[in-house]
Design an enzyme around this catalytic site. Structure first.
Site, PDB file in Angstrom:
ATOM      1  N   SER A 135      32.529  43.239  38.443  1.00  0.00           N
ATOM      2  CA  SER A 135      32.283  42.464  37.223  1.00  0.00           C
ATOM      3  C   SER A 135      33.366  42.593  36.158  1.00  0.00           C
ATOM      4  CB  SER A 135      30.948  42.903  36.620  1.00  0.00           C
ATOM      5  OG  SER A 135      30.955  44.309  36.393  1.00  0.00           O
ATOM      6  N   GLU A 136      34.440  43.313  36.437  1.00  0.00           N
ATOM      7  CA  GLU A 136      35.388  43.688  35.394  1.00  0.00           C
ATOM      8  C   GLU A 136      35.992  42.505  34.638  1.00  0.00           C
ATOM      9  OE1 GLU A 136      35.135  47.283  38.063  1.00  0.00           O
ATOM     10  OE2 GLU A 136      35.113  45.106  38.296  1.00  0.00           O
TER      11      GLU A 136
END
Length: 266
Positions: A135-136
């Site tokens: 999800s960065e």
């Protein structure tokens, strides 16, 4: 030594390291990272341990970074961020290079840095309703520190998609792309992990250790005369070892080798 964020159990040559912050979705902070580094180091050095299971309590396996930790990091200087990322990188390296085989028992969702934990383990088994996400980029960040391990686990083609889109994918997709080896119903996770650890414990401990290092050495190496010579020396050394001789003799004599527990792992 005691642990504040982990549960440690050693039984019948299997060490189980359990993330024990279910109220925080087992997210990382400085203490978790330090304790995981220490736990895997100690288990790797323990002569009674032949396999290590990484498990978790609660609904999530690991949700990445703890929110309070992220709040502190928001004000870090670059030098402080280097030190912080270095500790995470060292934890992943210790897990990946642990001399004992490692198994991730994924009972729930895995996000961000948690993906690094799973991919640093040798074997990963997940429940069918687990979800996975890198999800960065949604936060304007990148999965840099975990990338060497995640890319090795899922391959560069899948990494191109899931690193860039931050899509959530399910356990079936994780198995399809090779990120996990097996998916099972939630009720079957313990049995699936037990079957794998039984195989690990009942194999020659030095052979398993050497095989793990063999994979690390050969996986991304060019097939050169030096590599071939290295593998030739490897098989010659293990054949000449006490364990290698015992293994061959026990097979020929149709008896159990002397490294098996008095009562085989069940």
């Amino acid at each position: 030594m005691s642990y504040q964020t982990l549960l440690i159990d050693i039984s019948r040559h299997v060490a189980t390291i359990t993330l024990n912050r279910p109220d925080k979705r087992n997210a990382f902070n400085d203490e978790v990272i330090a304790e995981l580094t220490r736990a895997f180091t100690e288990c790797g050095q323990n002569p009674d341990v032949r396999a290590v299971v990484l498990a978790a309590e609660g609904k999530a396996f690991c949700a990445g970074a703890d929110l309070n930790w992220m709040r502190r990091m928001a004000d870090y200087t670059r030098e402080e961020n280097l030190a912080d990322a270095g500790a995470l990188a060292e934890m992943l390296r210790v897990i990946y290079t642990c001399p004992k085989p490692t198994v991730a028992a994924v009972q729930g969702d895995v996000y961000a840095g948690g993906m690094g934990l799973v991919s640093a383990c040798d074997i990963a088994i997940a429940v069918e309703d687990a979800h996975f996400c890198l999800s960065e980029v949604k936060l304007g960040l990148v999965p840099a520190t975990i990338s060497p391990y995640v890319i090795r686990a899922m391959g560069p083609r899948a990494a191109h998609r899931y690193f860039l889109t931050a899509e959530v994918f399910d356990a079936a997709k994780a198995e399809q792309i090779g990120f996990v080896h097996q998916t099972v119903p939630a009720a079957g996770l313990a049995d699936a992990v037990a079957a794998v650890t039984k195989a690990l414990v009942n194999a020659g401990p030095e052979a398993v250790k050497t095989c793990k290092q063999l994979v690390l050495d050969v996986a991304h190496a060019d097939i050169t005369p030096d590599l071939i010579a290295q593998t030739v020396a490897g098989i010659a050394d293990i054949r000449a070892s006490d364990e290698g001789k015992e293994g061959v003799q026990s097979f020929l004599q149709k008896r159990k080798p002397n490294w098996l527990p008095e009562k085989p792992a069940e």
